[in-house]
Design a protein around this motif. Sequence first.
Motif, PDB file in Angstrom:
ATOM      1  N   HIS A  14     -10.231 -27.310 -27.480  1.00  0.00           N
ATOM      2  CA  HIS A  14      -9.416 -27.126 -26.132  1.00  0.00           C
ATOM      3  C   HIS A  14      -7.959 -27.652 -26.213  1.00  0.00           C
ATOM      4  O   HIS A  14      -7.330 -28.604 -27.335  1.00  0.00           O
ATOM      5  CB  HIS A  14     -10.358 -27.752 -25.192  1.00  0.00           C
ATOM      6  N   LEU A  15      -6.889 -26.997 -25.516  1.00  0.00           N
ATOM      7  CA  LEU A  15      -5.468 -27.744 -25.976  1.00  0.00           C
ATOM      8  C   LEU A  15      -4.995 -27.948 -24.698  1.00  0.00           C
ATOM      9  O   LEU A  15      -4.833 -27.143 -23.729  1.00  0.00           O
ATOM     10  CB  LEU A  15      -4.711 -26.754 -26.322  1.00  0.00           C
ATOM     11  N   LEU A  16      -4.316 -29.543 -24.117  1.00  0.00           N
ATOM     12  CA  LEU A  16      -4.375 -29.974 -23.289  1.00  0.00           C
ATOM     13  C   LEU A  16      -3.006 -29.820 -23.179  1.00  0.00           C
ATOM     14  O   LEU A  16      -2.412 -30.358 -24.543  1.00  0.00           O
ATOM     15  CB  LEU A  16      -4.763 -31.112 -23.131  1.00  0.00           C
ATOM     16  N   GLU A  17      -2.415 -29.329 -22.233  1.00  0.00           N
ATOM     17  CA  GLU A  17      -0.700 -29.784 -22.628  1.00  0.00           C
ATOM     18  C   GLU A  17       0.079 -30.009 -20.962  1.00  0.00           C
ATOM     19  O   GLU A  17      -0.714 -29.950 -20.268  1.00  0.00           O
ATOM     20  CB  GLU A  17       0.046 -27.959 -22.594  1.00  0.00           C
ATOM     21  N   LEU A  18       0.643 -31.247 -21.576  1.00  0.00           N
ATOM     22  CA  LEU A  18       0.740 -32.466 -20.406  1.00  0.00           C
ATOM     23  C   LEU A  18       3.308 -32.151 -20.431  1.00  0.00           C
ATOM     24  O   LEU A  18       3.229 -32.404 -21.468  1.00  0.00           O
ATOM     25  CB  LEU A  18       0.903 -33.531 -20.011  1.00  0.00           C
ATOM     26  N   GLN A  19       3.574 -31.666 -19.621  1.00  0.00           N
ATOM     27  CA  GLN A  19       4.611 -31.026 -19.775  1.00  0.00           C
ATOM     28  C   GLN A  19       5.435 -31.756 -17.737  1.00  0.00           C
ATOM     29  O   GLN A  19       5.276 -31.149 -17.302  1.00  0.00           O
ATOM     30  CB  GLN A  19       5.041 -29.459 -19.308  1.00  0.00           C
ATOM     31  N   HIS A  88       0.853 -32.472 -26.353  1.00  0.00           N
ATOM     32  CA  HIS A  88       0.055 -31.423 -27.243  1.00  0.00           C
ATOM     33  C   HIS A  88      -1.304 -32.256 -27.610  1.00  0.00           C
ATOM     34  O   HIS A  88      -1.224 -33.631 -28.358  1.00  0.00           O
ATOM     35  CB  HIS A  88       0.102 -30.561 -27.833  1.00  0.00           C
ATOM     36  N   THR A  89      -2.139 -31.817 -26.655  1.00  0.00           N
ATOM     37  CA  THR A  89      -3.835 -32.668 -27.700  1.00  0.00           C
ATOM     38  C   THR A  89      -4.812 -31.391 -27.085  1.00  0.00           C
ATOM     39  O   THR A  89      -5.065 -31.032 -26.792  1.00  0.00           O
ATOM     40  CB  THR A  89      -4.717 -33.672 -26.744  1.00  0.00           C
ATOM     41  N   TYR A  90      -5.558 -31.711 -28.818  1.00  0.00           N
ATOM     42  CA  TYR A  90      -6.229 -30.790 -29.709  1.00  0.00           C
ATOM     43  C   TYR A  90      -7.701 -31.811 -29.201  1.00  0.00           C
ATOM     44  O   TYR A  90      -7.878 -32.624 -29.559  1.00  0.00           O
ATOM     45  CB  TYR A  90      -5.971 -30.467 -30.625  1.00  0.00           C
ATOM     46  N   SER A 101     -16.915 -35.978 -29.951  1.00  0.00           N
ATOM     47  CA  SER A 101     -15.619 -35.636 -29.389  1.00  0.00           C
ATOM     48  C   SER A 101     -14.627 -36.141 -30.456  1.00  0.00           C
ATOM     49  O   SER A 101     -14.613 -37.272 -30.469  1.00  0.00           O
ATOM     50  CB  SER A 101     -15.522 -35.193 -27.972  1.00  0.00           C
ATOM     51  N   PHE A 102     -13.462 -35.549 -30.385  1.00  0.00           N
ATOM     52  CA  PHE A 102     -12.623 -35.946 -31.545  1.00  0.00           C
ATOM     53  C   PHE A 102     -11.146 -35.540 -31.015  1.00  0.00           C
ATOM     54  O   PHE A 102     -11.047 -33.933 -29.990  1.00  0.00           O
ATOM     55  CB  PHE A 102     -12.607 -35.479 -33.047  1.00  0.00           C
ATOM     56  N   CYS A 103     -10.104 -36.176 -31.025  1.00  0.00           N
ATOM     57  CA  CYS A 103      -8.712 -35.713 -30.643  1.00  0.00           C
ATOM     58  C   CYS A 103      -7.540 -35.704 -31.301  1.00  0.00           C
ATOM     59  O   CYS A 103      -7.881 -37.351 -32.476  1.00  0.00           O
ATOM     60  CB  CYS A 103      -7.990 -36.124 -28.968  1.00  0.00           C
ATOM     61  N   THR A 104      -6.430 -35.361 -31.921  1.00  0.00           N
ATOM     62  CA  THR A 104      -5.727 -34.866 -32.061  1.00  0.00           C
ATOM     63  C   THR A 104      -4.068 -35.058 -31.154  1.00  0.00           C
ATOM     64  O   THR A 104      -4.559 -34.302 -30.237  1.00  0.00           O
ATOM     65  CB  THR A 104      -4.851 -34.114 -33.416  1.00  0.00           C
ATOM     66  N   HIS A 105      -3.253 -35.433 -31.557  1.00  0.00           N
ATOM     67  CA  HIS A 105      -2.057 -35.568 -30.150  1.00  0.00           C
ATOM     68  C   HIS A 105      -0.734 -36.068 -30.708  1.00  0.00           C
ATOM     69  O   HIS A 105      -0.788 -36.505 -31.804  1.00  0.00           O
ATOM     70  CB  HIS A 105      -2.017 -36.074 -29.097  1.00  0.00           C
ATOM     71  N   GLN A 106       0.461 -35.415 -30.281  1.00  0.00           N
ATOM     72  CA  GLN A 106       1.650 -35.507 -30.292  1.00  0.00           C
ATOM     73  C   GLN A 106       2.305 -35.129 -28.850  1.00  0.00           C
ATOM     74  O   GLN A 106       2.106 -34.659 -27.939  1.00  0.00           O
ATOM     75  CB  GLN A 106       2.473 -34.714 -31.104  1.00  0.00           C
ATOM     76  N   SER A 107       3.449 -36.562 -28.528  1.00  0.00           N
ATOM     77  CA  SER A 107       3.225 -36.307 -27.839  1.00  0.00           C
ATOM     78  C   SER A 107       5.327 -36.168 -28.070  1.00  0.00           C
ATOM     79  O   SER A 107       6.109 -37.130 -28.482  1.00  0.00           O
ATOM     80  CB  SER A 107       4.006 -37.058 -26.723  1.00  0.00           C
ATOM     81  N   SER A 108       6.315 -36.629 -26.821  1.00  0.00           N
ATOM     82  CA  SER A 108       7.607 -36.530 -26.840  1.00  0.00           C
ATOM     83  C   SER A 108       8.102 -36.693 -25.181  1.00  0.00           C
ATOM     84  O   SER A 108       7.701 -36.516 -24.768  1.00  0.00           O
ATOM     85  CB  SER A 108       8.719 -35.404 -27.181  1.00  0.00           C
ATOM     86  N   THR A 149       3.519 -31.307 -15.268  1.00  0.00           N
ATOM     87  CA  THR A 149       2.735 -30.243 -14.842  1.00  0.00           C
ATOM     88  C   THR A 149       1.673 -30.113 -16.493  1.00  0.00           C
ATOM     89  O   THR A 149       1.822 -30.546 -17.565  1.00  0.00           O
ATOM     90  CB  THR A 149       3.018 -28.392 -15.368  1.00  0.00           C
ATOM     91  N   ALA A 150      -0.537 -29.687 -16.180  1.00  0.00           N
ATOM     92  CA  ALA A 150      -0.699 -30.027 -17.103  1.00  0.00           C
ATOM     93  C   ALA A 150      -1.957 -28.550 -16.516  1.00  0.00           C
ATOM     94  O   ALA A 150      -1.734 -27.985 -16.141  1.00  0.00           O
ATOM     95  CB  ALA A 150      -1.753 -30.787 -16.300  1.00  0.00           C
TER      96      ALA A 150
END
Length: 158
Positions: A14-19, A88-90, A101-108, A149-150
């Motif tokens: 799953h890809l979670l996008e927060l904008q 962006h969080t995978y 359950s694992f996640c990887t993320h990056q943000s700015s 936005t999510a």
Amino acid sequence: IDFTSIKENKYDVHLLELQGIFFSGTNKLPRMRLSNDGGSSFEAGTSYQEAYESIVASTFTQVKSTGQGYFNLMSNVGDEVTEVGNSHTYLYNLGNSSKYSFCTHQSSGMNSGGTYFSSTYGSGVYAVAETINAIRIFEATATYNITGTAKLFGIKEL
């Protein structure tokens, strides 16, 4: 923000996008919890483990935790449109009851009235092997409204 129909049986990733995320209060951390009962409750124990690196206003920080009740998704964001965060969080293995359950993320983002740039990247594990079927994005005190936005996408491995 709750996602209670994530189709965990259909998608492997799953890809979670927060904008453009900001809150009605200053210096708030967007966080994530997982659910194994369709969103009736969200796991808040000490089974979340994470490590990430953050840079805010040219200050570099490493954060590590081996037992907390959530995943952090980005640095602090504020209470105006110039203090926003994007990430962006995978998420992996949510529908597999025999795997963690694992996640990887990056943000700015921008902090302090838009004067400081922030960036994070890292990963985490929810160290309980169970089917995860809902996701919550929240702020720790639960008293501040989230603006932005999510989006949640599913990815099927071939």
